[in-house]
Scaffold this motif. Structure first.
Motif, PDB file in Angstrom:
ATOM      1  N   CYS A   1      24.456 -21.735  -2.967  1.00 16.38           N
ATOM      2  CA  CYS A   1      24.514 -20.300  -2.623  1.00 16.38           C
ATOM      3  C   CYS A   1      23.188 -19.868  -1.979  1.00 16.38           C
ATOM      4  O   CYS A   1      23.164 -19.239  -0.917  1.00 16.38           O
ATOM      5  N   ARG A   2      22.094 -20.211  -2.650  1.00 12.44           N
ATOM      6  CA  ARG A   2      20.786 -19.792  -2.118  1.00 12.44           C
ATOM      7  C   ARG A   2      20.570 -20.414  -0.742  1.00 12.44           C
ATOM      8  O   ARG A   2      20.131 -19.755   0.196  1.00 12.44           O
TER       9      ARG A   2
ATOM     10  N   VAL B   1      35.162 -23.451 -16.988  1.00 16.07           N
ATOM     11  CA  VAL B   1      35.766 -23.462 -15.638  1.00 16.07           C
ATOM     12  C   VAL B   1      35.539 -22.102 -14.979  1.00 16.07           C
ATOM     13  O   VAL B   1      35.237 -22.008 -13.792  1.00 16.07           O
ATOM     14  N   ALA B   2      35.640 -21.030 -15.778  1.00 18.03           N
ATOM     15  CA  ALA B   2      35.442 -19.694 -15.207  1.00 18.03           C
ATOM     16  C   ALA B   2      34.040 -19.560 -14.633  1.00 18.03           C
ATOM     17  O   ALA B   2      33.839 -18.955 -13.572  1.00 18.03           O
ATOM     18  N   VAL B   3      33.043 -20.149 -15.332  1.00 16.12           N
ATOM     19  CA  VAL B   3      31.670 -20.105 -14.808  1.00 16.12           C
ATOM     20  C   VAL B   3      31.609 -20.780 -13.441  1.00 16.12           C
ATOM     21  O   VAL B   3      31.028 -20.264 -12.481  1.00 16.12           O
ATOM     22  N   LEU B   4      32.256 -21.951 -13.354  1.00 16.24           N
ATOM     23  CA  LEU B   4      32.285 -22.659 -12.064  1.00 16.24           C
ATOM     24  C   LEU B   4      32.963 -21.813 -10.989  1.00 16.24           C
ATOM     25  O   LEU B   4      32.487 -21.727  -9.853  1.00 16.24           O
ATOM     26  N   LEU B   5      34.074 -21.188 -11.363  1.00 12.35           N
ATOM     27  CA  LEU B   5      34.825 -20.408 -10.365  1.00 12.35           C
ATOM     28  C   LEU B   5      33.991 -19.214  -9.891  1.00 12.35           C
ATOM     29  O   LEU B   5      34.008 -18.850  -8.711  1.00 12.35           O
ATOM     30  N   TYR B   6      33.267 -18.592 -10.844  1.00 13.11           N
ATOM     31  CA  TYR B   6      32.443 -17.438 -10.478  1.00 13.11           C
ATOM     32  C   TYR B   6      31.454 -17.841  -9.381  1.00 13.11           C
ATOM     33  O   TYR B   6      31.356 -17.202  -8.332  1.00 13.11           O
ATOM     34  N   TRP B   7      30.752 -18.949  -9.637  1.00 12.59           N
ATOM     35  CA  TRP B   7      29.747 -19.366  -8.645  1.00 12.59           C
ATOM     36  C   TRP B   7      30.401 -19.920  -7.385  1.00 12.59           C
ATOM     37  O   TRP B   7      29.860 -19.783  -6.292  1.00 12.59           O
ATOM     38  N   ASP B   8      31.571 -20.506  -7.561  1.00 15.53           N
ATOM     39  CA  ASP B   8      32.258 -21.035  -6.381  1.00 15.53           C
ATOM     40  C   ASP B   8      32.667 -19.888  -5.456  1.00 15.53           C
ATOM     41  O   ASP B   8      32.578 -19.977  -4.236  1.00 15.53           O
ATOM     42  N   GLY B   9      33.088 -18.768  -6.070  1.00 17.79           N
ATOM     43  CA  GLY B   9      33.432 -17.595  -5.247  1.00 17.79           C
ATOM     44  C   GLY B   9      32.228 -17.124  -4.459  1.00 17.79           C
ATOM     45  O   GLY B   9      32.302 -16.836  -3.255  1.00 17.79           O
ATOM     46  N   LYS B  10      31.069 -17.082  -5.147  1.00 13.25           N
ATOM     47  CA  LYS B  10      29.840 -16.668  -4.464  1.00 13.25           C
ATOM     48  C   LYS B  10      29.525 -17.631  -3.308  1.00 13.25           C
ATOM     49  O   LYS B  10      29.154 -17.235  -2.212  1.00 13.25           O
ATOM     50  N   ARG B  11      29.691 -18.934  -3.613  1.00 13.19           N
ATOM     51  CA  ARG B  11      29.379 -19.940  -2.590  1.00 13.19           C
ATOM     52  C   ARG B  11      30.271 -19.760  -1.360  1.00 13.19           C
ATOM     53  O   ARG B  11      29.825 -19.887  -0.218  1.00 13.19           O
ATOM     54  N   CYS B  12      31.537 -19.438  -1.623  1.00 15.47           N
ATOM     55  CA  CYS B  12      32.466 -19.262  -0.496  1.00 15.47           C
ATOM     56  C   CYS B  12      32.010 -18.120   0.397  1.00 15.47           C
ATOM     57  O   CYS B  12      32.064 -18.212   1.632  1.00 15.47           O
ATOM     58  N   VAL B  13      31.551 -17.017  -0.228  1.00 23.58           N
ATOM     59  CA  VAL B  13      31.090 -15.877   0.587  1.00 23.58           C
ATOM     60  C   VAL B  13      29.863 -16.298   1.400  1.00 23.58           C
ATOM     61  O   VAL B  13      29.776 -16.047   2.608  1.00 23.58           O
TER      62      VAL B  13
END
Length: 1991
Positions: free
Chosen positions: A224-225, A130-142
């Motif tokens: 993200c990309r 879940v932490a991996v998902l959250l990490y990328w989700d944070g990036k996606r939000c930015v």
């Protein structure tokens, strides 16, 4: 430092960023109000995140150390006190994560903690994943935030229409980011981040979970990309990049490579488009208003270096990795330079603009058009972005328009090449190597580009210039509809290009030109222009039959060729029996011809698909007959690919119903699918053979798919009923059989060269089934076997195709099995999350399967019903049972589970999950299946978790939106969000349905309750606590909770009102169901604080959807009522208190603690500080909820019909009505529509056809009306429900909550407000009548509580101040309430009688307020002078009463009329209450206005006369098992009212005049005394229904009371009344004597006796008998006999009661009812004293009326002074003395003396206890609790009842009991003193007579004495009659010694002690009452008589 080192449990790399994205999204995309301010805060906070985009916090040794120690020393967590120890494992994971992403250790730890917290949202994943998902989700939000911010800028390409303030703000912010090097950062990130690289890293550290997790991670990284690239693209769309940035972008593109298929990926495509927009100057031509500003900002015009740098970079000969991409950029730059060269500013840039030709040549050498087609159009994201399409369109059109010479060059080159090709073909030599295909590529590009138009832009229109011949207004291009306006230059050039290219077209370009036309014909208007072009091309040469010189691109040419092919190939039509049929000679069509024909057919298909005119024109063309030719071609041996194209083309023709019908016939005729076997034909022919032999062996199935497509289209357009009539059994059946048996069932087992084609075939055939079943409505005729005649014999007819499909789905058929296995296969494939060929078609096929199941479930009920009625021999099983069968693949019964598994894929497949939810909801209606389902769902834990997660995911979906009806489906986004919303609705309905069924059911499993143990043992937790998964309940709560902390309230109620309503309903059901109530309410209260947070936002106001808002509030209030009740019962005071004050307070709350308080709160607190108590009041929550219910209801007006008959239409409408799921009766509009249209279609004749449009219009208006009616019904029902819930909430608040929570004064004000508001709403002009009953009920409850509250307040507080009126509620408010109540009663008019019952109840309660409570009789009042009493100030009660009466009287006759009418007839309850109201008003009406009205208007007479009708009903009541007690209650109410009337003299006289007594004399019910013993057995065990004897008493006693009152009131005409009553006594003499003789002296009997003796004593008046009119002697004698008997019985009764039976009776009472013995004893004592007093009064009356002097008096008592024997009350003496005494001789005077003594003794006993009670009352507060308890015991039923009562209540009860005691003692005292006085009088009269006037006789001298006595008695005829001769005889036998004995006995009995006592009585009691000393005088006289010497 330590403070900074605290861990944020929300994870700084995720939580805050998520918040940032929500704010940006809310401000820019959702345009929420007041969001600019929030955005400002967020952007300031997160600026660093944007500046160093995607930079992670660095690692540091210090952090590492701190994290390492967290397992021993603990670590601080923000928002939590103290530090927390973390497990070692977690820290290890944190270090792994830190290394994996290269982030700071604390950040990694935070991510893990957040992962742990979010884990319930991701079932099946560990916290690390879940932490991996959250990490990328944070990036996606930015990244998303960045993209959205950049999109909000103002610029040259698009605008989002945002407020100027917001745009200025975001522009400033993004400009700053740009200046800090955003572009280069983005480009670096795009090249650095790649899915494969990230996956490798994750794989190494085991950072990847199941397939779903992998897909989610890769999606996040891709997003993200993409978002980063889109940010750059959006920027360049609006404003250009700087020189460096542009060069950096070009530099990046140089290194880009293509994907495997040669296309760019979507990220690189975005960057390419960014560059193209950078170099774009085409907007200059558009002449918008801000053009000048844009020109100023364009560096191309303003910066020379920019142009030179870009130019040299693009001219650089160094090849890029993708030469095609380089060519595109060069072409774009060349076109920009060309535009610049035409501008005045361009003169400075000549050296560059010269190079445009060279650049264009370089571009063409780089195959620019080929790359555009393959590299750019080939990317699937290209067609999803409107601005990509627009830019490419401008690129192509600019090239054609700005570089005409280049185009010409291309054409010349193509012509040249065509010649070379031709020559090389002639000479069979090699093709020259130098061939260029630029024009070919350009045409193909145009064709490809314009044939996809996903936004409906129809950009191809620019290529068509409307010529003069086409000046139809409808076909104007995009030019303002002005016919003669000259089109723009560009359009002219482009249309010229299209036309010229077609002239003298070289054969090499033929196919690509057709493809180009196909692209340009895409769109309704384009298709028309293209059709015209092809028509005009061939027109000029129509005379030339061969068409050789005609243009090869014309209809003429095409169809001519087709006919030739057909002619040619038909000749070769082989004999079907010939063996070589399998390898037909393919000499007909070459490959090249095949391509040409295919292209032409595609073009034709495109044009006729878009243009209906073209379709009809071509089809009806007499020479070309395309349909016939094509069907002919299908019979020839042509490659399947071409046949498939032909079928697609026919399908396009079949779109018009007119063509479709004939097409069916032609199809049948040509036997494409062989439906008729010719006799003797050995083998089948047609498409079936091609499928089985040719296509199967080639492993390609274009023809089959084409045929399915054609069938699908034709089935939709027209359904042939008599297809093939004459040759075979008519109908569609053979086609269906072919599709099912030859296409569908074998499809899984066939071989496919292209794997995707398998699913395409399945999809195509299932689509046909779906359409057929969708249009099928079961009819009774489908189940009757009809026969048709065929070639002279009868054969069974075919059923409709839908019937056949239903039959197959309702049996365990191969078709159903295949559908189900397809579903299983589908969900298995989806679970892999991997792309595979044909995925889209598989999903579509699965969707069709689900739809088929859903339709079958929907229609099976009607199907089975009709089948049963028809008694047909078909066998079918319900589908829901078949679905429980065992699947052959898995060997488990998991079909329904497979259906449910689609919910898990709702994010990727919203439609499948929608259908799945629908099917489950239909199945859930069957209770017997629910139980099995729970077992199936929970059988395998992994599947069970997944299913639950699927349901939850559907409910949690953020993107769901409640759309309008079907209007906005054009936008796929809207459609998907609407489908998601519908899915949520279905799931909630599934829960609601299931919750009503017995446990275990699906809902309990989905909502997280125990299914295997008892439900009530469930312990609900937040998700993740104790391993509790996230259930549907959590999802529902989080849906509802969104936004509750903000001011605007729960977001869902506004955004999706219907969904919110269902959510609240589910929660209400959970709280209301006894099993689930406990766990649910505990959870809602403790974990969620649900009710408080929602109630504080009431009322929900929704202008758009009032019905839903009311329903939401309704369910919420119902739940709140339950909560209040439960918390009150469990004594959870604080919870109850919070809710109560929330609902009732009128002081403003400060509820918002979320930093949103804003200015006004602060200013308010300041003002509160300055002006002390001036806090503004706010409206009470309950009242504002009431305000939100609009009582008015607009009703639809009546139908205005011209053609239909209104009555019949109304009949039809009511036939179409049904009760829907919500319980509303609504009309089924679809059904009604069908009925009406069928009616219209049935009309015959020309007139009907002419009027058809008008008829349809009228049908439409009827349907609209019905829709409106349905809405009104729903609206009224919603209002009713809301009002009911409001009422139950109010009633719960007032009744169930502890009374001390709301202080009495507040309580009264609250009730006042509620009452006034309710009345205001219900009395307004337009209030709907349907709501009145509920309001009346509420008014009743409220008034009852008001009255209770006021009374209890008065009892607690003592004296009333006369000034302000009552208690806390001012008199004025009370008056207002009364006025409104009376208005309400009047406004209900004639109807609504039951409703008025409530109002009368309210009125009674209201009038009770002014009723004075019982005051203790202190015996002192008589001391006050009359004057004092008259001048005393008016107390509050009488003042209020006077004012009430004034208000009532101000309403005059109208009110009297209503009340009297209701009292006389109508519903029983309202009659009783109306009678009670009359009674109450008469009691306070001092002026007797009401009495006069009742008498004069005849209502009184009606009431009196109705007593006769009641007689029969009352007689039936005395049977052992009475039918109903209603008549008894009404009778009691009537008698109470009549008694009230009789209390005034005027009323009593009026009653006698109305013949009241005469009516009662005729009533026979009085003579039906039930036998007391017989009915002991029949007792009602509950004790509610009284025994027959009690019922008899309930009938008799009111009558006796009424008589007593009449006798008391008639002062003037006393004798008249007495005579009538006497007559009644005599008519019912037997009964009365029986009662007087009564053996069992129970309480009831004593009451009867006390009333009877009272009446008898009052009727004993002089002259009463004469009043009876002319009575003859015999009757007079009879009367006399009865009266004597009464007299004897009374005296004997006195003997019983005064004598020894008295003690025994009192003892008996105590034994009978030990519980309330004190009460009973008291009542008995009063009754006995009353009887004695009445009889003594009777004796006194008799004595007085016989004569005024003692010497002529009659004797009632014998001259014996001995007291009745046995003072101990021994039973034996009694029986020996009493009966004999009663019958033989008169009772002795000793009895009177005995009574006198007893009374005197009793008097002192009573006086003593009266004084004690008074003392207790005065010192009530000091009484010990035991005594209080004892006092209350009498008034509280049940053991332990006293314990539960609060102390305040206990004091009140004790006080009430004491007042009761005091008053009953006072009554006893007055009776005792009366008995003493009458006894003394009777004693004195008798002694005077016996001792002074009586001459005793010797035994021998009997006769004279007797004569003397008799003659003396006859003097006074009346007296003589009264005392009969018999009595005289017994007295006359008295001898002298008897008299002496009498004297001595009396002297002994009447001793000093007794005399003293008597005088004391007078001193203590009588003198206070009056000044006369009556006892003293009599005692003196009797003493004198007894002391007299013997004569």
């Amino acid at each position: 430092m330590a403070a900074q080192m605290a861990v944020n449990s929300g994870a700084s790399l995720w939580g805050p960023l998520k918040e940032l994205w929500e704010t940006v999204d809310g401000a820019v995309l959702r345009r929420q109000p007041e969001s600019v301010h929030l955005l400002d805060l967020q952007l300031k906070k997160h600026k660093a995140n944007f500046l160093s985009l995607f930079k992670n916090p660095p690692k540091s040794a210090e952090q590492r150390e701190k994290v390492r120690k967290a397992s021993t020393e603990g670590i601080a967590i923000q928002g939590q006190q103290g530090s927390r120890l973390l497990p070692e494992q977690l820290l290890k994971e944190a270090f792994i994560l830190s290394d994996l992403f290269d982030i700071g250790e604390l950040a990694a730890l935070e991510l893990l903690l957040a992962g742990e917290q979010q884990q319930p949202h991701f079932p099946g994943l560990t916290r690390g994943l879940v932490a991996v998902l959250l990490y990328w989700d944070g990036k996606r939000c930015v990244a998303n935030s960045l993209r959205t911010l950049i999109q909000s800028r103002q610029g040259k390409t698009f605008t989002l229409d945002l407020s100027g303030e917001l745009v200025a703000y975001t522009s400033r912010f993004t400009d700053e980011l740009m200046s800090q090097g955003l572009t280069k950062r983005i480009l670096t990130l795009v090249s650095e981040i790649s899915v494969t690289r990230e996956f490798e890293r994750l794989q190494k550290e085991r950072g990847l979970g199941n397939e779903k997790h992998r897909k989610e991670v890769s999606d996040l990284i891709k997003e993200c990309r993409q978002a980063l690239a889109d940010s750059l693209f959006s920027w360049t769309c609006q404003s250009p990049l700087t020189k460096d940035d542009t060069l950096a972008l070009i530099g990046h593109l140089e290194t880009v490579t293509a994907q495997a298929d040669g296309s760019l990926d979507s990220v690189n495509l975005a960057l390419v488009m960014a560059l193209l927009y950078c170099l774009d100057v085409s907007f200059i031509e558009q002449g918008t208003e801000d053009r000048e500003d844009l020109l100023q900002a364009l560096p191309l015009l303003t910066e020379r270096q920019y142009v030179s740098a870009v130019h040299s970079r693009l001219m650089d000969s160094q090849p890029w990795k993708l030469p095609g991409l380089q060519a595109v950029c060069r072409l774009s730059w060349a076109l920009s330079l060309r535009v610049l060269s035409q501008l005045p500013q361009g003169s400075a840039l000549v050296e560059f603009t010269e190079g445009d030709e060279a650049l264009a040549d370089l571009a063409l050498l780089g195959d620019v058009f080929l790359f555009m087609k393959e590299g750019m159009l080939g990317c699937e994201s290209f067609s999803q972005e409107e601005f990509y399409i627009r830019r490419l369109h401008s690129l192509i059109t600019d090239f054609l328009a700005l570089m005409p010479m280049k185009v010409k060059q291309l054409r010349n080159r193509a012509d040249e090449d065509a010649r070379l090709v031709h020559m090389s073909l002639q000479m069979d030599s090699e093709l020259p190597a130098s061939l260029r295909k630029d024009l070919d590529h350009l045409m193909t590009l145009i064709g490809e580009f314009y044939s996809k138009d996903s936004f409906g832009l129809e950009l191809g229109l620019e290529f068509w210039c409307p010529t003069d011949s086409l000046q139809h207004t409808s076909l104007q291009g995009s030019y303002l509809g002005m016919a003669l306006q000259r089109p723009p230059h560009k359009q002219v050039v482009l249309s010229k290009f299209v036309r010229q290219m077609g002239d003298l077209l070289p054969s090499t370009l033929y196919i690509s030109y057709l493809r180009m036309l196909k692209g340009l014909a895409n769109g309704p208007q384009c298709a028309h222009y293209c059709f015209s072009l092809l028509k005009t091309n061939g027109a000029t040469h129509s005379d030339n039959i061969q068409g050789v010189s005609g243009s090869p691109v014309s209809w003429e040419h095409f169809f001519h060729s087709l006919m030739l092919y057909h002619e040619n190939l038909r000749r070769d039509f082989p004999n079907p029996d010939a063996a070589q049929y399998r390898h037909p000679p393919m000499r007909g069509i070459t490959q090249r011809e095949l391509e040409g024909l295919t292209s032409f057919l595609e073009l034709l298909t495109t044009i006729i698909t878009w243009s209906e005119n073209a379709r009809l024109a071509l089809c009806e063309h007499p020479q070309w007959t395309p349909v016939v030719v094509m069907l002919g071609l299908l019979q020839c041996s042509v490659p399947p690919v071409l046949k498939a194209e032909v079928l697609h083309c026919l399908a396009a023709f079949g779109k018009s119903p007119e063509i479709a019908a004939s097409l069916w016939q032609s199809l049948e005729y040509t036997q494409i699918l062989q439906t008729v076997r010719a006799p003797g034909q050995r083998q089948a022919a047609g498409i079936e053979v091609e499928l089985n032999e040719i296509e199967s062996s080639c492993e390609e199935y274009p023809l089959t798919r084409g045929f399915c497509h054609l069938t699908s289209t034709l089935v939709e357009s027209s359904m042939p009923v008599n297809l093939g009539a004459g040759l075979r059994v008519p109908g569609f059946q053979p086609y269906l059989n072919f599709l099912r048996d030859s296409v569908f069932l074998p499809f899984p087992t066939r071989a496919y060269r292209r794997p995707a084609e398998k699913w395409e075939v399945a999809d195509a055939v299932l689509e046909v089934f779906h359409k057929l079943l969708q249009d099928y409505e079961p009819q009774p005729s489908d189940f009757v076997q009809e026969m048709v005649e065929l070639q002279g014999e009868q054969v069974p007819a075919h059923k409709p195709p839908g019937h056949s499909i239903m039959f197959h789905l309702l049996n365990d058929s191969p078709m159903l099995a295949l559908c189900l296995s397809l579903l299983e296969e589908g969900v298995r494939q989806l679970d892999t999350y991997a792309p595979f060929p044909g995925k889209k078609h598989l999903e579509s096929a699965v969707l069709h399967c689900l739809c088929l199941l859903d339709l079958a479930l929907q229609k099976e009920v009607m199907f089975m019903d009709l089948l049963r009625e028809s008694q047909s021999s078909l066998l079918v099983s319900p589908l829901e049972q078949l679905l429980q069968g065992v699947s052959p693949q898995t060997r488990r019964a998991d079909h329904i589970v497979n259906v449910a598994r689609y919910l898990y894929h709702s994010s990727s497949n919203p439609e499948a999950s929608f259908q799945s939810a629908k099917i489950l909801r239909r199945i859930a209606n069957y209770p017997n299946i629910q139980n099995r389902l729970v077992g199936d769902f929970t059988y395998d834990q992994a599947v069970s978790d997944k299913l639950l997660a699927g349901f939850v995911e559907c409910l949690d979906n953020e993107e769901a939106e409640e759309g309008a009806e079907k209007e906005d489906d054009s936008d796929p986004q809207n459609k998907v969000s609407r489908i998601r919303h519908e899915t949520q609705i279905h799931i909630l309905n599934l829960l609601i349905t299931s919750l009503e069924l017995k446990t275990p059911n699906l809902a309990l499993y989905l909502l997280g309750y125990e299914v295997k143990k008892p439900v009530s043992t469930t312990n609900l937790q937040d998700p993740g606590v104790l391993g509790c998964p996230r259930s549907c309940l959590h999802a529902i709560l989080s849906l509802l909770q969104r936004g509750t902390e903000k001011r605007s309230g729960p977001v869902l109620t506004q955004q999706a009102p219907h969904l919110a309503e269902l959510c609240y309903q589910v929660i209400y059901q959970l709280c209301a169901c006894p099993d689930t109530s406990g766990p649910t309410m505990r959870y809602l209260r403790t974990s969620q604080d649900f009710l408080f947070s929602h109630l504080q936002h009431l009322p929900f106001i929704l202008a758009s959807n009032q019905i839903a808002a009311l329903s939401q509030m309704s369910w919420l209030m119902k739940t709140a009522a339950i909560e209040l009740r439960v918390t009150s019962l469990n004594r959870q005071r604080s919870h109850t208190q919070r809710l109560v004050s929330l609902l009732l307070d009128d002081q403003p709350h400060t509820q918002h603690s979320d930093g949103e308080t804003g200015m006004e709160e602060e200013s308010r607190s300041v003002s509160g500080f300055l002006h002390f108590d001036t806090v503004s009041k706010v409206r009470r929550k309950l009242l504002s909820v009431l305000d939100a219910i609009d009582f008015s209801q607009d009703m639809p007006e009546l139908l205005q019909l011209d053609f239909f008959e209104r009555a019949q239409i109304e009949q039809v409408i009511s036939n179409c009505e049904h009760v829907n799921e919500q319980g509303h009766t609504v009309c089924n509009v679809k059904l009604l529509h069908r009925v009406l249209v069928a009616e219209v279609n049935a009309l015959q004749g020309m007139a009907a056809i002419g009027q058809r449009p008008l008829l349809m219009e009228e049908v439409n208006s009827i349907l609209q009306q019905v829709v409106e009616r349905n809405r009104v019904r729903r609206s009224l029902s919603a209002k009713r429900n809301a009002l009911r819930s409001w009422r139950s909430l109010v009633e719960t608040l007032l009744t169930a909550c502890p009374s001390d929570l709301i202080p009495a004064d507040d309580r009264q004000l609250i009730i006042r407000d509620l009452l006034l508001d309710l009345h205001d709403k219900v009395l307004s002009e337009d209030a709907a009548g349907e709501l009145m009953p509920i309001v009346a009920g509420a008014v009743f409850t409220l008034t009852a509580h008001l009255s209770q509250s006021v009374l209890s307040e008065q009892q607690q507080g003592a004296g009333l101040e006369a000034s302000s009126g009552f208690a806390s509620i001012a008199n004025s408010a009370l008056h207002l309430i009364l006025r409104k109540l009376l208005d309400f009663i009047l406004c209900t008019g004639g109807g609504y009688q039951r409703l008025r019952a409530h109002l009368y109840g309210s009125l009674l309660y209201y009038l009770q307020i002014a009723q004075k409570p019982d005051e203790p009789d202190t015996l002192q009042t008589a001391g006050k002078a009359m004057w004092e009493r008259l001048t005393a100030p008016e107390d509050g009660f009488s003042k209020l009463q006077r004012e009430n009466l004034a208000i009532i009287e101000s309403y005059g006759k109208s009110l009297m009329e209503v009340v009297c009418r209701d009292a006389c007839d109508g519903h029983e309850i309202s009659r009783m209450l109306a009678l009670a109201v009359l009674d109450r008003i008469l009691s306070i009406d001092r002026q007797n206005q009401w009495l006069v009205y009742v008498c004069n208007s005849g209502y009184l007479r009606t009431l009196v006369e109705s007593l006769r009708q009641d007689d029969v009903a009352l007689q039936s009541l005395l049977t052992p098992q009475p039918p109903l007690l209603k008549p008894l209650y009404i009778y009691e109410s009537k008698m109470a009212l009549l008694t009230r009337v009789a209390k005034t003299g005027q009323g009593a006289v009026e009653l006698l005049r109305c013949g009241l007594v005469a009516q009662l004399i005729e009533c026979q019910v009085f003579d039906m005394v039930p036998d007391s013993d017989a009915h002991r057995v029949m007792r009602d065990p509950s004790g509610f229904i009284p025994s027959p004897l009690d019922r008899y008493r309930q009938i008799l006693l009111p009558t006796l009371r009424l008589f007593q009152v009449i006798l008391t009131s008639t002062t003037m005409n006393h004798q008249q009344g007495a005579a009538q009553v006497l007559q009644w006594l005599i008519v019912h003499a037997d009964t009365i004597q029986a009662l007087l003789r009564c053996q069992e002296l129970s309480m009831g009997a004593l009451q009867e006796l006390s009333l009877l003796t009272g009446i008898i004593s009052k009727t004993a008046l002089p002259g009463v008998l004469e009043m009876g009119g002319e009575v003859n002697g015999a009757a007079l004698m009879e009367f006399q006999g009865h009266i004597n008997r009464f007299q004897r019985l009374c005296l004997s009764l006195l003997g019983r009661l005064a004598g020894s039976e008295r003690e025994r009776l009192l003892k008996q009472a105590e034994i009978a009812a030990p519980g309330d013995s004190a009460e009973r004893r008291e009542e008995m004592e009063v009754a006995m004293q009353q009887v004695c007093a009445n009889i003594m009064e009777y004796c006194q009356t008799l004595l007085l009326q016989s004569s005024a002097q003692a010497q002529f008096s009659i004797c009632l008592f014998g001259p014996s002074g001995s007291e009745p024997a046995g003072r101990d009350g021994g039973r034996t003496d009694l029986s020996s003395t009493l009966p004999s005494m009663a019958h033989s001789r008169a009772p002795s005077l000793g009895l009177v003396l005995y009574l006198l003594k007893n009374s005197a003794a009793d008097f002192f006993r009573f006086h003593q206890s009266h004084r004690q009670s008074l003392g207790k009352l005065q010192s009530l507060d000091q009484l010990p609790p035991e005594e209080l308890k004892e006092l209350c015991q009498g008034l509280v039923s049940g053991p332990g009842g006293v314990e539960k009562i609060p102390s305040v209540q206990r004091n009140l009860l004790a006080k009430r009991r004491l007042v009761q005691l005091i008053n009953s003692r006072a009554k006893l005292l007055s009776l005792c003193s009366y008995v003493i006085e009458t006894c003394l009088f009777v004693l004195w009269r008798h002694l005077e007579y016996y001792l002074l006037h009586f001459t005793p006789t010797d035994p021998k001298d009997l006769l004279p004495g007797a004569g003397l006595f008799r003659s003396r008695l006859t003097d006074d005829s009346f007296g003589g009659l009264q005392a009969s001769g018999g009595r005289g005889l017994s007295v006359s036998r008295v001898s002298q010694q008897d008299l002496d004995l009498l004297k001595s006995d009396m002297a002994a009995g009447f001793g000093e002690a007794l005399q003293r006592k008597l005088l004391e009585v007078e001193g203590q009691y009588s003198q206070v009452r009056s000044r006369y000393t009556f006892i003293q005088a009599l005692v003196r006289r009797i003493r004198g008589l007894l002391r007299q010497p013997k004569s």
